[in-house]
Motif scaffolding. Structure first.
Motif, PDB file in Angstrom:
ATOM      1  N   ARG A 180      -0.130  -1.665   8.088  1.00 52.13           N
ATOM      2  CA  ARG A 180      -1.383  -1.009   8.475  1.00 52.13           C
ATOM      3  C   ARG A 180      -2.060  -1.691   9.640  1.00 52.13           C
ATOM      4  O   ARG A 180      -3.242  -2.053   9.560  1.00 52.13           O
ATOM      5  N   ARG A 203      -4.039  -2.115  13.196  1.00 52.25           N
ATOM      6  CA  ARG A 203      -4.996  -1.254  13.900  1.00 52.25           C
ATOM      7  C   ARG A 203      -4.619  -1.138  15.366  1.00 52.25           C
ATOM      8  O   ARG A 203      -5.155  -0.328  16.104  1.00 52.25           O
ATOM      9  N   ASP A 215       0.863  -1.172   0.000  1.00 51.76           N
ATOM     10  CA  ASP A 215       0.000   0.000   0.000  1.00 51.76           C
ATOM     11  C   ASP A 215       0.909   1.235   0.000  1.00 51.76           C
ATOM     12  O   ASP A 215       1.205   1.790   1.051  1.00 51.76           O
ATOM     13  N   TRP A 270      -0.074   4.351   1.980  1.00 56.04           N
ATOM     14  CA  TRP A 270       0.067   4.197   3.437  1.00 56.04           C
ATOM     15  C   TRP A 270       1.528   4.336   3.850  1.00 56.04           C
ATOM     16  O   TRP A 270       1.856   5.042   4.804  1.00 56.04           O
TER      17      TRP A 270
END
Lengths: 241, 299
Positions: B149, B151, B108, B111
């Protein structure tokens, strides 16, 4: 302030490969004082301690004790400097021999210091297996086996939990009360708040030198005072020895 | 929604209970600090939450997944930074970040660009990790942890060995990351830094001793510090310590942690009858004072 100085530097300069580690540092630590030197990584704390211990020869300026007074100094370096594969007892014997202590003197002092640091119950354990707090206490007692009047400690409580850190400070308090002059480098501002005398090194320069009472006005914090001094000083051009 | 919720969570190793009966909740987007003495069970608890250990008893969810049965899902969405930071010292910053993203099969670029910007790593991407100052290295380690990424970010003593200026910047960053929607769980031994967390859990001997905002824990510790300025200071300290063994020296002043509301001054003056007492003043406890009071009350 009639107390004689135990540690003195006069216009001390030390560079490494053209990079200035200490830049014109003049300071004095009175006999029996507990003096804390705080600063960021690379501010010059370790270099200062090593010059005072006589391990580095300064480029310019003077240092007391320095090389000639080496025997009067106990040094507790940063990080792990014990023999991990030797026991607590064996480490004490080794460091006692380094300081040239005779067998009976060494035995007597080792017993006394093991009791002092509450390590008697761990004497047969390998130094590498001790907790971080115990390793720091063992390093400390190894560095005072020869009863040096001056003790240099380089970040002794880094990575140590708050309970062990307070125990370590009880030991320092006791050495301090016994009259040992202590110069302690620390990365923690709340730690140098425990000292009689505070030095703040920033990029090799001594920005702050005084007692807490002198430095911190009513209602302010030492942390705030140091930050302000750092902002006023601004960035220093590096590399021009 | 909670990022973490556990109920009576326990973990034993060969009969030794490392984590006992821990019930706690961590909200999404919080910076949550785990504090406690060495050997208190912090690392075991972290590993349970990361899906690396299976609990012996109790249960819990992390990001909605069950920590005993859905560990693979948890590991996909959690970034864990151990004390040894996990970077490859002979690779560049960018190579490390790419490696971590690839390990999770996540590509990504937007990101990654955002993470590099967050952590101010744009200018050092090609530098080899071994050549970086500690503060920058820790930022690079954070970037590697964020690469896929996650959380939830779990950081085991991220500021250990980092200097005071870089440490401050690191805590600012953790706040920013949390505001960006990533929940942060962090352990630290430095109580002056623990104050920067939104909430703290204090763990001792595997048990949860207290949870709450830092100011709340300080209040709940129930201690206040009496500061004695007397001369000669060394004699004063020894005398005070005979009555209050927890007393410590700050410069030439003796600090005595006492229960809030306890009448102390007459006893101090009595024990120091032969010493010149200049003043007895009061100050609020530090986070470290509170930590020590709460841990010793729990024992």
């Amino acid at each position: 302030m009639g107390t004689p100085l135990a540690i003195e530097t006069h216009r001390l300069v030390k560079s490494f490969a053209g990079r200035v580690a200490l830049d014109d540092v003049t300071l004095g630590v009175a006999t029996g004082e507990l003096c804390g030197v705080v600063g960021a990584d690379g501010a010059g704390k370790t270099t200062l301690l090593r010059c005072v211990a006589g391990l580095y020869r300064p480029d310019r300026g003077e240092v007391v004790p320095g090389r000639r007074g080496r025997a009067r100094v106990g040094v507790s370096p940063q990080g792990f400097h014990l023999y991990a594969d030797l026991t607590v007892d064996e480490n004490l014997v080794f460091f006692g021999a380094v300081h040239g202590l005779g067998r009976s003197t060494l035995h007597e002092r080792a017993e006394e210091l093991l009791h002092f640091a509450a390590l008697e119950g761990h004497r047969g354990r390998l130094a590498g297996d001790l907790s971080g707090g115990m390793q720091q206490k063992l390093t400390l007692i190894c560095s005072v086996l020869h009863r040096p009047p001056i003790l240099l400690l380089d970040e002794p409580t880094t990575g140590v939990d708050p309970v062990s850190r307070r125990e370590f400070w009880h030991l320092l308090d006791a050495l301090h009360r016994g009259g040992t002059t202590i110069l302690l480098a620390s990365a923690y501002v709340d730690e140098v708040e425990r000292c009689d005398h505070v030095l703040f090194l920033h990029q090799g320069r001594l920005l702050v030198d005084g007692t807490l009472d002198e430095l911190v006005p009513e209602g302010a914090t030492l942390d705030g005072v140091l930050r302000r001094r750092m902002t006023i000083a601004g960035p220093v051009a590096r590399g021009s020895a | 929604m909670n990022a973490i919720a556990t109920s009576s969570l326990s973990k034993s190793f060969a009969g030794l209970e490392a984590v006992r009966d821990v019930t706690l909740e961590v909200g999404e987007g919080e910076v949550f600090g785990l504090i406690g003495p060495n050997g208190a069970g912090k690392t075991t608890l972290i590993r349970l939450l990361c899906g690396l250990y299976t609990p012996t008893a109790g249960h819990g969810t992390v990001l909605g997944w069950d920590i005993a049965r859905e560990q693979a899902h948890i590991r996909e969405r959690v970034g864990y930074m151990s004390q040894s930071n996990g970077l490859y010292a002979d690779l560049s910053v960018d190579e490390n970040i790419r490696l971590y993203a690839d390990l999770y099969g996540v590509r990504d670029p937007d990101w990654i660009a955002r993470v590099r910007h967050w952590l101010a790593l744009q200018d050092v991407g090609r530098q080899v990790v071994a050549d970086l100052p500690t503060g920058v290295r820790q930022r690079a380690a954070l970037a590697a942890v964020l690469a896929h990424r996650p959380r939830l970010m779990v950081l085991d003593e991220p500021t250990s060995g980092v200097d005071l200026v870089a440490r401050e910047a690191m805590w600012d960053l953790l706040g920013e990351i949390a505001r960006g929607g990533v929940t942060v769980v962090v352990t630290t031994h430095v109580m002056a830094e623990a104050r920067r967390c939104d909430r703290l859990a204090l763990i001792a001997e595997g048990r949860l001793v207290a949870t709450g905002a830092p100011a709340e824990l300080i209040r709940r510790s129930g201690v206040v510090i009496a500061v004695v300025d007397a001369s000669p200071w060394d004699e004063a300290f020894v005398r005070v310590q005979s009555l209050w063994p927890a007393a410590t020296l700050f410069g030439t002043r003796t600090h005595i942690p006492v229960a809030r509301g306890e009448v102390v001054e007459p006893r101090v003056r009595e024990v120091l009858a032969h010493v010149a007492v200049r003043s007895v003043t009061w100050r609020e406890p530090s986070m470290e004072d509170a930590f020590i009071a709460l841990v010793s009350a729990a024992r």
